[in-house]
Design an enzyme around this catalytic site. Structure first.
Site, PDB file in Angstrom:
ATOM      1  N   HIS A  24     -17.419 -46.397 -23.064  1.00 33.52           N
ATOM      2  CA  HIS A  24     -18.154 -45.373 -22.593  1.00 33.52           C
ATOM      3  C   HIS A  24     -19.622 -45.911 -22.724  1.00 33.52           C
ATOM      4  O   HIS A  24     -20.420 -44.891 -23.430  1.00 33.52           O
ATOM      5  CB  HIS A  24     -17.873 -43.965 -22.529  1.00 33.52           C
ATOM      6  N   HIS A  78      -6.854 -35.644 -32.432  1.00 33.20           N
ATOM      7  CA  HIS A  78      -8.197 -35.801 -31.712  1.00 33.20           C
ATOM      8  C   HIS A  78      -7.535 -35.892 -30.096  1.00 33.20           C
ATOM      9  O   HIS A  78      -6.729 -36.551 -29.860  1.00 33.20           O
ATOM     10  CB  HIS A  78      -8.964 -36.995 -31.865  1.00 33.20           C
ATOM     11  N   GLU A  80      -9.543 -36.756 -27.671  1.00 37.32           N
ATOM     12  CA  GLU A  80      -9.952 -38.004 -26.657  1.00 37.32           C
ATOM     13  C   GLU A  80      -8.919 -39.180 -26.653  1.00 37.32           C
ATOM     14  O   GLU A  80      -8.095 -39.497 -27.404  1.00 37.32           O
ATOM     15  CB  GLU A  80     -11.195 -38.524 -27.412  1.00 37.32           C
ATOM     16  N   ASP A  82      -8.510 -42.101 -26.398  1.00 38.34           N
ATOM     17  CA  ASP A  82      -8.442 -43.200 -27.152  1.00 38.34           C
ATOM     18  C   ASP A  82      -7.227 -43.212 -28.352  1.00 38.34           C
ATOM     19  O   ASP A  82      -6.724 -44.002 -28.699  1.00 38.34           O
ATOM     20  CB  ASP A  82      -9.507 -43.942 -27.555  1.00 38.34           C
ATOM     21  N   HIS A 144     -16.427 -36.021 -33.385  1.00 41.76           N
ATOM     22  CA  HIS A 144     -17.653 -35.650 -32.600  1.00 41.76           C
ATOM     23  C   HIS A 144     -17.400 -34.744 -31.349  1.00 41.76           C
ATOM     24  O   HIS A 144     -17.933 -34.454 -30.650  1.00 41.76           O
ATOM     25  CB  HIS A 144     -18.080 -36.987 -32.165  1.00 41.76           C
ATOM     26  N   ASP A 163     -11.675 -39.955 -36.263  1.00 40.67           N
ATOM     27  CA  ASP A 163     -13.026 -40.667 -35.847  1.00 40.67           C
ATOM     28  C   ASP A 163     -13.967 -41.181 -36.982  1.00 40.67           C
ATOM     29  O   ASP A 163     -14.650 -41.813 -36.928  1.00 40.67           O
ATOM     30  CB  ASP A 163     -13.581 -40.099 -34.709  1.00 40.67           C
ATOM     31  N   TYR A 191     -21.395 -47.394 -35.325  1.00 43.14           N
ATOM     32  CA  TYR A 191     -20.406 -46.215 -34.840  1.00 43.14           C
ATOM     33  C   TYR A 191     -21.136 -44.832 -35.167  1.00 43.14           C
ATOM     34  O   TYR A 191     -21.133 -44.236 -34.293  1.00 43.14           O
ATOM     35  CB  TYR A 191     -18.991 -46.466 -35.619  1.00 43.14           C
ATOM     36  N   HIS A 222     -10.214 -45.808 -36.257  1.00 42.35           N
ATOM     37  CA  HIS A 222     -10.664 -46.867 -35.445  1.00 42.35           C
ATOM     38  C   HIS A 222     -11.111 -47.857 -36.729  1.00 42.35           C
ATOM     39  O   HIS A 222     -11.639 -47.756 -37.678  1.00 42.35           O
ATOM     40  CB  HIS A 222     -12.001 -46.880 -34.833  1.00 42.35           C
TER      41      HIS A 222
HETATM   42 FE1  FEO Z   1     -13.618 -39.639 -30.108  1.00 41.95          FE
HETATM   43 FE2  FEO Z   1     -11.681 -42.585 -31.325  1.00 41.95          FE
HETATM   44  O1  FEO Z   1     -12.164 -40.775 -30.170  1.00 41.95           O
END
Ligand code: FEO
Length: 391
Positions: A24, A78, A80, A82, A144, A163, A191, A222
């Site tokens: 993004h 999370h 999100e 991903d 986040h 994250d 990051y 990640h």
């Molecule tokens: Fe906030 Fe890695 O997603």
């Protein structure tokens, strides 16, 4: 597609996104991973999933250890996508699995997937027994998203941090003692600068929550797992969360016919006279997400644009919009630029720097092409103003 053991009963089973180059709007030149972990205790537990298109890759890894339909507990740290992208397929495979998430996780998963899943909600201080081991939950609100959560296993001292502490790196190496440390730190810094920076106070809350916990491994959602360098990354997060800067300057600009570039170089001379390390970034040649990595620890941030059709250049506007959203604090700003007629750009740039609450060095605005003597004068003026800044 093999799982990678963290110890004799916990395995990394995530997905590697080798081709990802844009997350993004954040350039991910090294790709990324979405980390998921299987714990083979009496209750077989999966922590997080992966982006939807890597779900089969994750299932293949899990299948090397156990039939995925045997999973008893799925933890969604999370919402999100991903990390939750594989949930719908997992919940089909194991409809009786307990689905654990945070209070905001339940709301977010419901709003996004619109499935009738039965959530077990955890908050900071709650824990669950998996058999021989257990997981303690720590809400990571706004690090986040409102729903982020981490879990800590006291029997192994592993923090599954979601994250927080992540980096976008696609690699078959999983641990920080297997991969060049300077690259891991560069990517962790990028990051933080592009994802976590607006949430310094919330990051500090998370650091306070884990303070005093013995931590032998930080397993983020990640990139690389921290094993040798847990204390270093925590120390860096403390500094970044506190908006601590170095005695360093960056000059970010775009130019039409080189006048703004000439001013950028005069400003650079002023910082060099002070022996302050300085870097120049022409927005035509560098991406704003890479500039943010430099913004993270820069004390002085100078932004320049000529005037085009009564406005700053779109490249400069894009950088300022992105930077303002990421809200770096405690900086010194300097707006500069050139114009033929009109000349609105410098005031527009300065207005955004002011909105970010930065202290300002008086703006510099030149008409047409600045001659050598004017550039020397500009360098001298900026040099003197830097002297007056008390940091
Ligand atoms: Fe906030 Fe890695 O997603």
């Amino acid at each position: 597609m093999k799982p990678i053991p963290l110890n004799d009963f916990i395995y990394w089973v995530g997905g590697i996104d080798w081709d990802l180059r844009n997350f993004h709007g954040y350039l991910t030149q090294r790709g990324s991973t979405y980390n998921a972990y299987v714990i083979m205790d009496e209750k077989i537990t999966l922590i997080d999933t992966v982006k939807y298109y890597l779900t089969d890759e994750m299932l293949e890894r899990i299948s090397c250890i156990v039939d995925p339909s045997k999973i008893d507990i799925i933890i969604s740290n999370h919402v999100e996508m991903d990390h939750s992208g594989g949930l719908p397929q997992l919940m089909e495979l194991c409809p009786n699995a307990m689905l654990i998430t945070s209070p905001n996780g339940a709301k977010g998963l419901e709003a996004h997937y619109k499935k009738n899943w039965n959530y077990t909600v955890m908050k900071t201080g709650d824990s669950i027994s998996l058999g021989k081991t257990s997981l303690q939950f720590i809400l990571e609100q706004m690090v986040h998203w409102p729903d982020n959560m981490a879990c800590y296993m006291p029997q192994t001292n592993i923090l599954f941090s979601n994250d927080a502490f992540g980096q976008h790196i696609a690699t078959s190496q999983r641990f920080d003692d297997e991969y060049p440390f300077d690259i891991i730190m560069d990517e962790a810094k990028k990051y933080y600068a592009n994802i976590v920076l607006p949430y310094g106070k919330q990051t500090q809350n998370v650091l306070d929550a884990i303070e005093g916990l013995p931590i032998t491994m930080i397993a983020p959602s990640h990139g690389i797992i921290w094993k040798q360098h847990t204390s270093q990354i925590i120390a860096h997060y403390k500094k970044w969360a506190n908006n601590e800067t170095s005695n360093k300057a960056i000059i970010v600009y775009d130019t039409m016919w080189n006048s703004t570039k000439l001013v950028a170089h005069a400003i650079k001379d002023a910082f060099e006279q002070h022996a302050i390390p300085v870097k120049l970034f022409d927005l035509k040649t560098i991406h704003i997400s890479d500039i943010m990595t430099e913004v993270l620890d820069a004390r002085y941030i100078c932004v320049g644009s000529p005037t085009l059709n009564n406005n700053m250049l779109p490249t400069v506007a894009a950088f300022l919009t992105y930077c303002k959203g990421l809200a770096p604090k405690n900086r010194v700003g300097l707006a500069f630029g050139s114009y033929g007629w009109g000349g609105q750009s410098v005031a527009q740039v300065e207005d955004v720097l002011q909105q970010m609450g930065w202290r300002l060095i008086p703006a510099i605005k030149v008409n047409y092409v600045p001659q050598k003597q004017l550039l020397v004068t500009i360098a001298q003026q900026v040099f003197e103003k830097i002297n007056e800044i008390d940091f």
